[in-house]
Write an enzyme that holds these catalytic residues in place. Structure first.
Site, PDB file in Angstrom:
ATOM      1  N   PRO A   1       0.984  -1.092   0.018  1.00  0.00           N
ATOM      2  CA  PRO A   1       0.124  -0.061  -0.040  1.00  0.00           C
ATOM      3  C   PRO A   1       0.920   1.414   0.090  1.00  0.00           C
ATOM      4  O   PRO A   1       0.300   2.312  -0.343  1.00  0.00           O
ATOM      5  CB  PRO A   1      -1.062  -0.012   1.361  1.00  0.00           C
TER       6      PRO A   1
ATOM      7  N   GLU B   1       1.858  -8.705   8.832  1.00  0.00           N
ATOM      8  CA  GLU B   1       1.865  -6.968   9.131  1.00  0.00           C
ATOM      9  C   GLU B   1       2.978  -6.333   8.084  1.00  0.00           C
ATOM     10  O   GLU B   1       2.453  -5.114   7.810  1.00  0.00           O
ATOM     11  CB  GLU B   1       2.660  -6.948  10.294  1.00  0.00           C
TER      12      GLU B   1
ATOM     13  N   ARG C   1      -1.463  -7.344 -21.426  1.00  0.00           N
ATOM     14  CA  ARG C   1      -2.322  -7.175 -22.643  1.00  0.00           C
ATOM     15  C   ARG C   1      -1.573  -6.026 -23.492  1.00  0.00           C
ATOM     16  O   ARG C   1      -2.036  -5.861 -24.685  1.00  0.00           O
ATOM     17  CB  ARG C   1      -3.639  -6.591 -22.041  1.00  0.00           C
TER      18      ARG C   1
ATOM     19  N   ASP D   1      -7.397   2.599 -25.464  1.00  0.00           N
ATOM     20  CA  ASP D   1      -7.876   2.591 -24.014  1.00  0.00           C
ATOM     21  C   ASP D   1      -7.942   3.861 -23.376  1.00  0.00           C
ATOM     22  O   ASP D   1      -7.155   4.516 -23.632  1.00  0.00           O
ATOM     23  CB  ASP D   1      -7.133   1.306 -23.450  1.00  0.00           C
TER      24      ASP D   1
END
Length: 250
Positions: free
Chosen positions: A89, A116, A154, A169
């Site tokens: 994160p 953790e 992709r 895209d």
């Protein structure tokens, strides 16, 4: 391209690697995909990969020894060195530009943690990149790694049936993608825009560009600050924004 994933749950990747676009790319030999259990590289009889944090606190921390040993097992002694990507994160927020950058690499190694967190020496001395897919916390790095891998693969030549698909895209051009329509031309009294049925390629391209600009203005105006726009397009968008603000449009 070669992609290796270090994880405690390699079975999570079986369906993802063998289905849809990733499965087809693998079958064509465009990409090599493997999930490796880094517990196999633990240096004790109990195959321990985590331990209590120094200084106290809750949770368990992934030990450096198994992770370093696993990566060193996968890294070739000669030739181009891989990008080693830690999913966490705290990392750089993943976006289309990063996907395009990674798609030019020959070898990627993804490190997926649990518990953790990671021993800080893994961050400082082993990985080359830290990536996050958003400002939220998941139970592990596996799902984020799947997202990044799908986005990167992709973009490889030969993976998509239509090579222009990835180019148009959303985010690839700096804008959100224009609307798409298919048959029937009329569905429940909702008609496909006439210009798309005209066969006039110039008008269609102009319409698509305008629709991409409008959609970006209304949904992600922050993207317009960095988008490559002509002065005419900026003036056109400014006029629309002012009119919609005056009309009370969202």
């Amino acid at each position: 391209m070669r992609i290796d994933v270090l994880t405690l749950f390699p079975e999570m990747f079986e369906g993802v690697f063998n289905a849809s676009i990733l499965g087809k790319a693998r079958d064509k030999g465009i990409v090599s995909l493997s999930a490796v259990n880094f517990r196999d590289f633990a240096n004790n009889k109990h195959s321990t990969v985590d331990d209590y944090p120094y200084g106290g606190g809750g949770g368990m921390v992934l030990k450096p020894e198994p992770m370093f040993a696993a990566v060193e097992h996968l890294v070739p002694k000669e030739g181009p060195q891989p990008r080693i990507i830690l999913m966490c994160p705290q990392g750089e927020t993943f976006n289309q530009r990063k996907a395009e950058q990674l798609s030019s690499e020959e070898h990627l190694i993804f490190v997926c943690g649990h518990y953790e967190g990671y021993d800080e020496r893994i961050r400082e001395h082993l990985v080359t990149d830290e990536l996050s897919i958003g400002d939220y916390v998941l139970t592990g790095g596996e799902l984020p790694a799947m997202v990044v891998i799908d986005s990167v693969v992709r973009l490889l030549p030969g993976v998509l049936g239509n090579e222009t698909s990835a180019v148009t895209d959303s985010f690839s051009t700096g804008l959100l993608e224009y609307p798409h329509y298919t048959r029937p031309a009329v569905f429940r009294d909702w008609e496909v825009p006439e210009v798309l049925l005209s066969g006039h390629h110039g008008r269609i391209e102009t319409w698509r560009r305008e629709q991409a600009l409008l959609r970006t203005l209304r949904r992600r105006p922050d993207l317009l600050e960095k988008a490559e726009l002509t002065e005419k397009e900026r003036e056109w968008l400014k006029g629309i924004a002012e009119r919609e603000a005056a009309d009370g449009a969202p």
